[in-house]
Scaffold this active site. Structure first.
Site, PDB file in Angstrom:
ATOM      1  CG  HIS A  95      -1.977  -1.033   1.260  1.00 49.45           C
ATOM      2  ND1 HIS A  95      -1.877  -2.081   2.117  1.00 49.45           N
ATOM      3  CD2 HIS A  95      -3.011  -1.280   0.630  1.00 49.45           C
ATOM      4  CE1 HIS A  95      -2.724  -2.602   2.128  1.00 49.45           C
ATOM      5  NE2 HIS A  95      -3.521  -2.338   1.160  1.00 49.45           N
ATOM      6  CD  GLN A 126     -13.540  -5.667  -2.065  1.00 47.97           C
ATOM      7  OE1 GLN A 126     -13.912  -4.402  -2.279  1.00 47.97           O
ATOM      8  NE2 GLN A 126     -12.245  -6.080  -2.107  1.00 47.97           N
ATOM      9  N   GLY A 183      -2.528  -1.495  -7.277  1.00 45.46           N
ATOM     10  CA  GLY A 183      -1.545  -2.427  -7.169  1.00 45.46           C
ATOM     11  C   GLY A 183      -1.831  -3.528  -8.271  1.00 45.46           C
ATOM     12  CG  ASP A 215      -5.318  -7.417  -5.959  1.00 48.64           C
ATOM     13  OD1 ASP A 215      -5.388  -8.227  -5.476  1.00 48.64           O
ATOM     14  OD2 ASP A 215      -5.038  -6.474  -4.968  1.00 48.64           O
ATOM     15  CB  SER A 259      -1.237 -10.049   0.517  1.00 48.48           C
ATOM     16  OG  SER A 259      -2.673 -10.411   0.850  1.00 48.48           O
ATOM     17  CB  SER A 260      -4.220  -7.181   4.398  1.00 47.38           C
ATOM     18  OG  SER A 260      -3.924  -6.058   3.896  1.00 47.38           O
ATOM     19  NE  ARG A 261      -8.150 -12.305   2.138  1.00 50.18           N
ATOM     20  CZ  ARG A 261      -8.863 -11.591   1.192  1.00 50.18           C
ATOM     21  NH1 ARG A 261      -7.930 -11.240   0.140  1.00 50.18           N
ATOM     22  NH2 ARG A 261     -10.073 -11.307   1.222  1.00 50.18           N
TER      23      ARG A 261
END
Ligand code: PAF
Length: 290
Positions: free
Chosen positions: A37, A61, A151, A154, A189-191
């Site tokens: 980010h 989503q 980004g 994605d 990634s946040s994940r």
């Protein structure tokens, strides 16, 4: 850095910046910010006078069995990180009721783009891009940016958002920023937060698979099946990984490629589960001419 919570305040704020002649860049995020980010924010700073970051975990989503409730959230840390890197003028952090006044379940107007949503992630997350396109259109309507940065991890989302702008004649320039990566190649990634240390180390196979696939194509491999097979083999080297898809699609329509025709640009992409954590990655490749 201003923190803005309501649609009305955000509109007034954006109008004022525009009236004073500033160009506005919007970086839409779902928060839990990481280096990826921050690279979007850095890019936005180079493209516009004024940078707005939106932080909103968009309920529409997420599929019914996905991680909306568990999605990581840490607004204070997000704001601190943005203050630290500097140059962010405002954070727009609305409540769900501000963007979905009648409730997310009662949303009656949607943006869809069936062709570009057909393959890759869209095939497995049928409602996902409808939610993304709809919320981003709302964010554009409220934040009124000239430019918006996304980004390229994605990549399907990025292509769909470019189509949103073209198809609905929106006056917003979409910028795609290359994927920021951890030292082992894993895309931020946040994940990634959900992964154990073992999983995180094995998750570098996504990057290895798409890099190897792009390299094969650029070295002259002309059979997409062979490229897909190579990606499958590399992912299988990680015992904790479960492949969801490995595909080679055209760089413009995102349709599966049956032949690697010289001169075309393609995207190689994978989605992989580590337990219930779904990670994606991709790379572009130019099929050599002759
Ligand atoms: O990429 C994301 O984080 C989200 O899909 C976006 C663009 C912020 C829309 O909710």
């Amino acid at each position: 850095m201003d923190v803005i919570k309501t649609v009305r305040e955000m509109r007034v704020y954006a109008d004022k910046q525009r009236a004073e002649g500033r160009t506005l860049a919007l970086v839409p995020t779902m928060g839990y910010l990481h280096e990826g980010h921050l690279s979007l924010v850095q890019r936005a700073k180079t493209e516009a006078d004024h940078v707005i970051v939106s932080i909103f975990v968009n309920p529409t989503q997420f599929g019914p069995n996905e991680d909306f409730a568990a999605y990581p959230r840490d607004f204070e840390t997000d704001c601190r990180l943005l203050e630290e890197i500097g140059g962010v003028d405002a954070v727009f952090a609305p409540e769900a009721s501000a963007l979905y006044p009648e409730g997310a379940g009662a949303q009656r107007v949607w943006v869809i783009c069936p062709e570009l949503s057909e393959h890759l992630c869209g095939k497995y997350r049928p409602e996902h891009f409808k939610g993304v396109l709809t919320v981003v259109l709302k964010l554009f309507a409220v934040c009124k940016p000239h430019i918006s940065v996304f980004g390229l991890k994605d990549v399907q989302q990025y292509m769909l958002l470019r189509q949103l702008v073209r198809g609905l004649l929106l006056d917003v320039r979409i910028i795609g920023e290359p994927t920021a990566r951890e030292s082992n190649g894993l895309a931020y990634s946040s994940r990634n937060e959900y992964l154990t240390a073992d999983e995180r180390s094995q998750a570098s196979v996504l990057w290895k698979a798409v890099t190897a696939a792009a390299g094969m194509i650029e070295d002259g491999e002309d059979r997409p099946d062979t490229v897909v097979e190579e990606m499958r083999t590399i992912i299988a080297q990680a015992p904790l990984a479960n492949l969801q898809y490995a595909e080679v699609v055209t760089g413009d329509t995102l349709q599966p490629v049956t032949k690697l025709v010289p001169g075309i640009e393609v995207i190689v992409a994978v989605a992989v589960y580590f337990r219930c954590v779904r990670l994606i990655d991709n790379a572009f490749a130019l099929v050599p001419s002759g």
